[in-house]
Design a protein around this motif. Structure first.
Motif, PDB file in Angstrom:
ATOM      1  N   ALA A   1     -16.865 107.767  34.203  1.00 52.50           N
ATOM      2  CA  ALA A   1     -17.344 108.696  35.223  1.00 52.50           C
ATOM      3  C   ALA A   1     -17.020 108.133  36.601  1.00 52.50           C
ATOM      4  N   ASN A   2     -16.300 108.920  37.402  1.00 53.74           N
ATOM      5  CA  ASN A   2     -15.948 108.523  38.774  1.00 53.74           C
ATOM      6  C   ASN A   2     -15.343 107.126  38.816  1.00 53.74           C
ATOM      7  N   ALA A   3     -14.387 106.892  37.951  1.00 55.56           N
ATOM      8  CA  ALA A   3     -13.743 105.588  37.858  1.00 55.56           C
ATOM      9  C   ALA A   3     -12.367 105.755  37.226  1.00 55.56           C
ATOM     10  N   ALA A   4     -11.610 104.660  37.237  1.00 51.50           N
ATOM     11  CA  ALA A   4     -10.271 104.652  36.655  1.00 51.50           C
ATOM     12  C   ALA A   4     -10.210 103.645  35.526  1.00 51.50           C
ATOM     13  N   LEU A   5      -9.322 103.902  34.589  1.00 52.36           N
ATOM     14  CA  LEU A   5      -9.097 102.998  33.462  1.00 52.36           C
ATOM     15  C   LEU A   5      -7.599 102.850  33.242  1.00 52.36           C
TER      16      LEU A   5
ATOM     17  N   ALA B   1     -12.050 100.269  36.963  1.00 51.00           N
ATOM     18  CA  ALA B   1     -12.215  99.940  38.371  1.00 51.00           C
ATOM     19  C   ALA B   1     -12.392 101.232  39.170  1.00 51.00           C
ATOM     20  N   PRO B   2     -12.769 101.132  40.432  1.00 53.72           N
ATOM     21  CA  PRO B   2     -12.954 102.349  41.234  1.00 53.72           C
ATOM     22  C   PRO B   2     -11.697 103.190  41.405  1.00 53.72           C
ATOM     23  N   THR B   3     -10.519 102.552  41.479  1.00 55.52           N
ATOM     24  CA  THR B   3      -9.274 103.292  41.656  1.00 55.52           C
ATOM     25  C   THR B   3      -8.257 102.885  40.599  1.00 55.52           C
ATOM     26  N   ALA B   4      -7.326 103.778  40.341  1.00 53.08           N
ATOM     27  CA  ALA B   4      -6.271 103.468  39.368  1.00 53.08           C
ATOM     28  C   ALA B   4      -5.366 102.361  39.873  1.00 53.08           C
ATOM     29  N   LEU B   5      -5.121 102.328  41.171  1.00 48.28           N
ATOM     30  CA  LEU B   5      -4.252 101.295  41.730  1.00 48.28           C
ATOM     31  C   LEU B   5      -4.847  99.908  41.526  1.00 48.28           C
ATOM     32  N   GLU B   6      -6.144  99.777  41.786  1.00 52.77           N
ATOM     33  CA  GLU B   6      -6.810  98.493  41.583  1.00 52.77           C
ATOM     34  C   GLU B   6      -6.828  98.126  40.099  1.00 52.77           C
TER      35      GLU B   6
ATOM     36  N   ILE C   1      -4.861  94.784  38.419  1.00 51.35           N
ATOM     37  CA  ILE C   1      -5.680  93.748  37.783  1.00 51.35           C
ATOM     38  C   ILE C   1      -5.352  93.631  36.300  1.00 51.35           C
ATOM     39  N   SER C   2      -5.171  94.761  35.619  1.00 54.22           N
ATOM     40  CA  SER C   2      -4.868  94.686  34.180  1.00 54.22           C
ATOM     41  C   SER C   2      -3.517  94.014  33.948  1.00 54.22           C
ATOM     42  N   THR C   3      -2.546  94.299  34.795  1.00 55.09           N
ATOM     43  CA  THR C   3      -1.247  93.628  34.674  1.00 55.09           C
ATOM     44  C   THR C   3      -1.383  92.132  34.888  1.00 55.09           C
TER      45      THR C   3
ATOM     46  N   GLU D   1     -17.305  94.916  40.685  1.00 47.79           N
ATOM     47  CA  GLU D   1     -17.365  96.305  40.215  1.00 47.79           C
ATOM     48  C   GLU D   1     -16.345  96.601  39.131  1.00 47.79           C
ATOM     49  N   VAL D   2     -15.584  95.601  38.712  1.00 46.68           N
ATOM     50  CA  VAL D   2     -14.533  95.777  37.716  1.00 46.68           C
ATOM     51  C   VAL D   2     -15.024  95.315  36.345  1.00 46.68           C
TER      52      VAL D   2
END
Length: 294
Positions: A208-212, A249-254, A258-260, A273-274
């Motif tokens: 919800a209101n987040a990116a994965l 995380a809050p944004t897809a870019l972040e 980070i996942s990479t 927040e991650v």
């Protein structure tokens, strides 16, 4: 459009299938068309492999050691610089230098390629002063393949929200961001695939209101003359015990950066927040890094 059913729009861009689901808008058709148009615009502008893109013509084929950035590119590279610093340089957009070398000379083995590319790459290879980007090595090349897809996802969410969409799910090749919830207030459930069999879902998470995003090295490869490695490029390679890393995380870019980075160095500190989920080489799920010392 029935209020409890999404308006779904699918297209292909940035080499991946893209899906946009919108809830609660009578203008969903127009909004999804705008999202697709913007995604294709970003793809054309920042395509590492296109001779006609802004990235190639203005940045990677620059004639000087500095480039004046337009407003959008300044935002992109300011964000990228923050992500590079936040991952201690593990996330590195100058990895394009290595790809450029391999395209020029396919006979290079892994050690040779990294040795030649080393002066061209890394956090110190470039910096920003106002709207000006300065690049210290004339052969440094930038590849934003790990950035622009996620940037497009974030822009899609921002666009949908600005136009009054109540709930949305943007899925570009498995990189996902959601806005709000479904009309019955049910959260979106997002599946993460099995790294040993990517056609199967391995687990799912409410979002919800987040990116994965999930970074893994089970599909695409980079070819050197002495063998293949993961498409996630690093001189020390990806971590042998980590098959995939999922980041919320809050944004897809972040999340994507980070996942990479965590596939290379899973011990990197991450913002509070991650959230992180690792799948190890025995297909076990972990939410911390204790498995790395076992």
């Amino acid at each position: 459009m029935h209020s409890n059913r999404p308006f779904v729009h699918r297209f292909k861009a940035m080499t991946v299938p893209c899906e946009v689901q919108l809830f609660g808008s009578i203008k969903a058709s127009q909004i999804t068309a705008m999202i697709e148009q913007n995604t294709r615009r970003l793809e054309q502008k920042y395509n590492f492999y296109s001779e006609q893109s802004w990235l190639t013509r203005e940045l990677n084929q620059r004639g000087d050691n500095s480039v004046l950035l337009d407003d959008e590119s300044l935002v992109v590279f300011q964000t990228v610089k923050n992500l590079v610093m936040g991952t201690a340089g593990v996330f590195d957009p100058t990895v394009g230098s290595l790809k450029w070398l391999l395209a020029k000379d396919a006979s290079l083995n892994r050690a040779q390629a990294y040795q030649i590319a080393q002066p061209m790459m890394g956090e110190a290879a470039w910096h920003l002063e106002g709207k000006q980007m300065f690049i210290s090595h004339h052969e440094t090349r930038f590849d934003l393949g790990g950035v622009i897809k996620e940037f497009a996802i974030d822009q899609a969410i921002n666009l949908a929200e600005s136009l009054g969409v109540a709930g949305a799910l943007i899925n570009f090749g498995g990189d996902i961001r959601v806005l709000g919830a479904k009309p019955n207030q049910e959260t979106f459930n997002v599946a993460v695939v099995n790294p040993s069999n990517p056609t199967q879902a391995f687990f799912s998470l409410p979002l919800a209101n987040a990116a994965l995003t999930t970074s893994a090295h089970y599909e695409r490869k980079t070819q050197f003359s002495d063998g293949q490695t993961s498409h996630i490029l690093s001189d020390k390679g990806t971590h042998s015990k980590v098959l995939s890393v999922t980041v919320v995380a809050p944004t897809a870019l972040e999340a994507g950066a980070i996942s990479t980075a965590l596939t290379i160095d899973p011990l990197l500190p991450v913002p509070g927040e991650v959230s992180i989920i690792f799948i190890d080489d025995e297909l076990k799920i972990h939410q911390d890094t204790e498995f790395l010392t076992q």
